[in-house]
Scaffold this motif. Structure first.
Motif, PDB file in Angstrom:
ATOM      1  N   ASP A 197      52.993  26.988  31.546  1.00 30.94           N
ATOM      2  CA  ASP A 197      53.936  27.055  32.865  1.00 30.94           C
ATOM      3  C   ASP A 197      53.165  28.068  33.638  1.00 30.94           C
ATOM      4  O   ASP A 197      53.428  27.835  34.965  1.00 30.94           O
ATOM      5  CB  ASP A 197      55.179  27.455  32.329  1.00 30.94           C
ATOM      6  CG  ASP A 197      55.869  26.768  31.266  1.00 30.94           C
ATOM      7  OD1 ASP A 197      55.848  25.405  31.633  1.00 30.94           O
ATOM      8  OD2 ASP A 197      56.472  27.269  30.280  1.00 30.94           O
ATOM      9  N   VAL A 198      52.706  29.180  33.090  1.00 30.96           N
ATOM     10  CA  VAL A 198      52.019  30.178  34.084  1.00 30.96           C
ATOM     11  C   VAL A 198      50.871  30.669  33.856  1.00 30.96           C
ATOM     12  O   VAL A 198      50.632  30.859  32.471  1.00 30.96           O
ATOM     13  CB  VAL A 198      53.031  31.471  34.049  1.00 30.96           C
ATOM     14  CG1 VAL A 198      52.340  32.417  34.993  1.00 30.96           C
ATOM     15  CG2 VAL A 198      54.504  31.016  34.525  1.00 30.96           C
ATOM     16  N   LEU A 199      49.917  30.520  34.383  1.00 24.35           N
ATOM     17  CA  LEU A 199      48.453  30.989  34.255  1.00 24.35           C
ATOM     18  C   LEU A 199      48.014  32.263  34.908  1.00 24.35           C
ATOM     19  O   LEU A 199      48.179  32.071  36.082  1.00 24.35           O
ATOM     20  CB  LEU A 199      47.504  29.598  34.586  1.00 24.35           C
ATOM     21  CG  LEU A 199      46.113  29.943  34.639  1.00 24.35           C
ATOM     22  CD1 LEU A 199      45.657  30.107  33.137  1.00 24.35           C
ATOM     23  CD2 LEU A 199      45.411  28.671  35.340  1.00 24.35           C
ATOM     24  N   ILE A 200      47.702  33.093  34.092  1.00 21.06           N
ATOM     25  CA  ILE A 200      47.167  34.264  34.976  1.00 21.06           C
ATOM     26  C   ILE A 200      45.638  34.460  34.514  1.00 21.06           C
ATOM     27  O   ILE A 200      44.919  34.399  33.473  1.00 21.06           O
ATOM     28  CB  ILE A 200      47.651  35.701  34.001  1.00 21.06           C
ATOM     29  CG1 ILE A 200      49.222  35.541  34.009  1.00 21.06           C
ATOM     30  CG2 ILE A 200      47.139  36.848  34.753  1.00 21.06           C
ATOM     31  CD1 ILE A 200      49.799  36.500  33.120  1.00 21.06           C
ATOM     32  N   LEU A 201      44.883  34.204  35.936  1.00 19.95           N
ATOM     33  CA  LEU A 201      43.464  33.852  35.879  1.00 19.95           C
ATOM     34  C   LEU A 201      42.565  34.709  36.368  1.00 19.95           C
ATOM     35  O   LEU A 201      42.845  35.182  37.568  1.00 19.95           O
ATOM     36  CB  LEU A 201      43.513  32.241  36.527  1.00 19.95           C
ATOM     37  CG  LEU A 201      42.083  31.588  36.475  1.00 19.95           C
ATOM     38  CD1 LEU A 201      41.484  31.096  35.325  1.00 19.95           C
ATOM     39  CD2 LEU A 201      41.888  30.477  37.572  1.00 19.95           C
ATOM     40  N   GLU A 202      41.496  35.185  35.912  1.00 24.75           N
ATOM     41  CA  GLU A 202      40.418  35.734  36.394  1.00 24.75           C
ATOM     42  C   GLU A 202      39.805  35.017  37.588  1.00 24.75           C
ATOM     43  O   GLU A 202      39.695  33.787  37.633  1.00 24.75           O
ATOM     44  CB  GLU A 202      39.265  36.310  35.335  1.00 24.75           C
ATOM     45  CG  GLU A 202      38.431  35.220  34.904  1.00 24.75           C
ATOM     46  CD  GLU A 202      36.732  35.456  35.117  1.00 24.75           C
ATOM     47  OE1 GLU A 202      36.482  35.464  36.168  1.00 24.75           O
ATOM     48  OE2 GLU A 202      36.238  35.145  34.236  1.00 24.75           O
ATOM     49  N   SER A 203      39.298  35.856  38.640  1.00 17.00           N
ATOM     50  CA  SER A 203      38.722  35.250  39.874  1.00 17.00           C
ATOM     51  C   SER A 203      37.356  35.973  40.005  1.00 17.00           C
ATOM     52  O   SER A 203      36.923  35.603  41.196  1.00 17.00           O
ATOM     53  CB  SER A 203      39.632  35.335  40.863  1.00 17.00           C
ATOM     54  OG  SER A 203      40.999  35.160  40.457  1.00 17.00           O
ATOM     55  N   THR A 204      36.535  36.322  38.949  1.00 17.46           N
ATOM     56  CA  THR A 204      35.329  37.284  39.388  1.00 17.46           C
ATOM     57  C   THR A 204      34.441  36.537  40.423  1.00 17.46           C
ATOM     58  O   THR A 204      34.160  36.959  41.303  1.00 17.46           O
ATOM     59  CB  THR A 204      34.589  37.394  38.177  1.00 17.46           C
ATOM     60  OG1 THR A 204      35.546  37.923  37.122  1.00 17.46           O
ATOM     61  CG2 THR A 204      33.595  38.704  38.298  1.00 17.46           C
TER      62      THR A 204
END
Ligand SMILES: [Zn+2]
Ligand SMILES: [Zn+2]
Length: 453
Positions: A197-204
């Protein structure tokens, strides 16, 4: 109600730490230390968190920008369990002890009495609350069993995991640091392909387009041919490497190139913390999903040259390959100390294979022109950079196209962007907005609570 809050002090890659509130439960995701800020400012913003109010913490992997403040958090949460993979447990302990040494040195140099922010003795205490969990098995984050977590391998470095958290009927995936492609040793991420439902994603790497036609293999061959050219002209090669991860990956890559006949067979000089970290990679050689399964680098004949005594510097001679830490040639590390002599020789080559902070000694070398004086250590005079310098891309983070591709596949209701400097976050936000309109894209601003369900 589920809420998410970044405890980082800015939108940047620094002291990565996030708080998830799941009904009555509070879960901490990572507790990193900022590599450039000093003293208390290097810690996440823990100001509004009451003593003992966090129920459990998750550590995605050992890098200090995720783990470096965990001892400080645990000091005010003595009963809080910290969940991590078995390899992360061993690597983190070693990195935290090294961090105490670095902070003690900083105290001597700068007079900053905040340092060290924790001690060797404290690490020996807090690690009693560390709980190891293998990827693929669900475990409880609270005593009632209503909030569960399951680790998924996230590529990146040994032991790195993404965390799939289920609570209140919702599924949340915290990526940690992520790479989808295989590296030479560590295999690519194995992440859920649906049901998040919810994605907490790195954006390096959001601000960085990958060179067209890039492959890790061709980049390796380019590195091998630069090394060959340097050696055949009587020079030596220095590859500044982070002790953990990059050292083992690059040496294994060069070992493969030696086996393919693209690079002459000769040992690599390693020293200090890199030896300890390589030993830990070896310990897990048959315990994790990886390439070169079972291969022990320290025991492989002719692969490494280590100093006779602990902490001893390798001698500077022509025809050598120095695979030394630190990766940015920071002051008081082997690559810096040897580097001051090394870069003066026009036959030598510095091969940069990882990220170099713009203020780091390695970046000064990369940005200098031949013959220009470069100061690698404030306590010593600047020296002329006469050697060759070349940069290569062997990042352990997913290129931005792969991150967007994953969001397109997963189609979560919400994507929260973390672990990126502002330009990277901005590019990601726009791209997700345009290409995956089904997901609400949110930037994790400091002090801002995001309601996620
Ligand atoms: Zn990392
Ligand atoms: Zn990181």
């Amino acid at each position: 109600m589920i809420k998410f809050q970044s405890l980082a002090r800015d939108v940047e890659i620094g002291a990565n730490s996030y708080l998830l509130t799941l009904g009555k439960n509070r879960i901490l995701l990572d507790a990193g230390m900022h590599p450039k800020k000093a003293g208390e400012n290097a810690l996440p913003d823990l100001g509004e968190i009451d003593y003992g109010s966090i129920d459990a913490a998750i550590l995605s992997h050992a890098h200090l920008d995720h783990s470096g403040a965990m001892p400080v958090v645990q000091r005010s949460h003595p009963d809080m369990p910290v969940f991590m993979s078995p390899a992360t447990c061993v690597l983190t302990e070693a990195l935290l002890h090294n961090s105490v040494n670095v902070m003690t040195y900083k105290r001597e140099q700068t007079g900053n009495m905040d340092y060290p922010l924790f001690t060797h003795r404290e690490i020996g205490q807090i690690n009693k609350k560390w709980r190891t969990r293998k990827p693929g098995r669900s475990f409880s984050l609270d005593s009632s069993g209503k909030t569960t977590c399951e680790f998924h391998e996230s590529g990146h470095v040994l032991g790195a995991v993404s965390s799939l958290i289920r609570s209140e009927g919702r599924t949340i995936l915290y990526s940690g640091d992520l790479h989808f492609e295989d590296q030479t040793i560590i295999r690519g991420a194995l992440l859920p392909q649906s049901g998040v439902d919810v994605l907490i994603l790195e954006s390096t790497r959001g601000a960085l387009a990958r060179a067209s036609g890039y492959t890790r293999e061709s980049e390796g061959e380019r590195l091998a041919s630069s090394i060959e050219q340097c050696l055949s002209q009587g020079g030596s090669v220095m590859i500044p490497l982070f002790a953990m991860g990059k050292t083992q990956e690059i040496i294994m890559l060069l070992y493969e190139l030696q086996n393919k006949g693209k690079l002459r067979t000769m040992p690599f000089h390693v020293g200090g913390l890199s030896i300890k970290m390589t030993g830990i990679y070896d310990r897990f050689a048959s315990k994790v999903r990886r390439n070169h399964h079972d291969m022990h680098m320290m025991r492989t004949k002719g692969l490494l040259t280590t100093p006779g005594k602990r902490g001893e510097m390798p001698g500077l001679e022509p025809g050598n390959i120095y695979a030394l830490s630190s990766g940015m040639m920071s002051e008081r590390t082997m690559s810096n100390r040897l580097g001051r002599q090394f870069i003066q020789n026009p036959r030598n080559l510095v091969a940069a294979v990882g990220y170099a902070d713009p203020e780091s000694p390695l970046a000064k070398i990369i940005n200098s022109s031949r013959g220009e004086k470069v100061q690698l250590d404030e306590r010593h005079d600047a020296v002329e950079r006469n050697c060759s310098v070349e940069a290569f891309d062997f990042s352990a983070h997913a290129p931005r196209e792969d991150l967007i591709g994953y969001i397109e596949k997963l189609k979560p209701e919400m994507t929260i962007l973390v672990h990126g400097d502002q330009p990277a976050i901005d590019w990601m936000e726009q791209e997700v907005h345009d290409r995956v309109p089904e997901t609400e894209v949110v930037i994790a601003e400091p002090k801002h609570e995001i309601v996620i369900g």
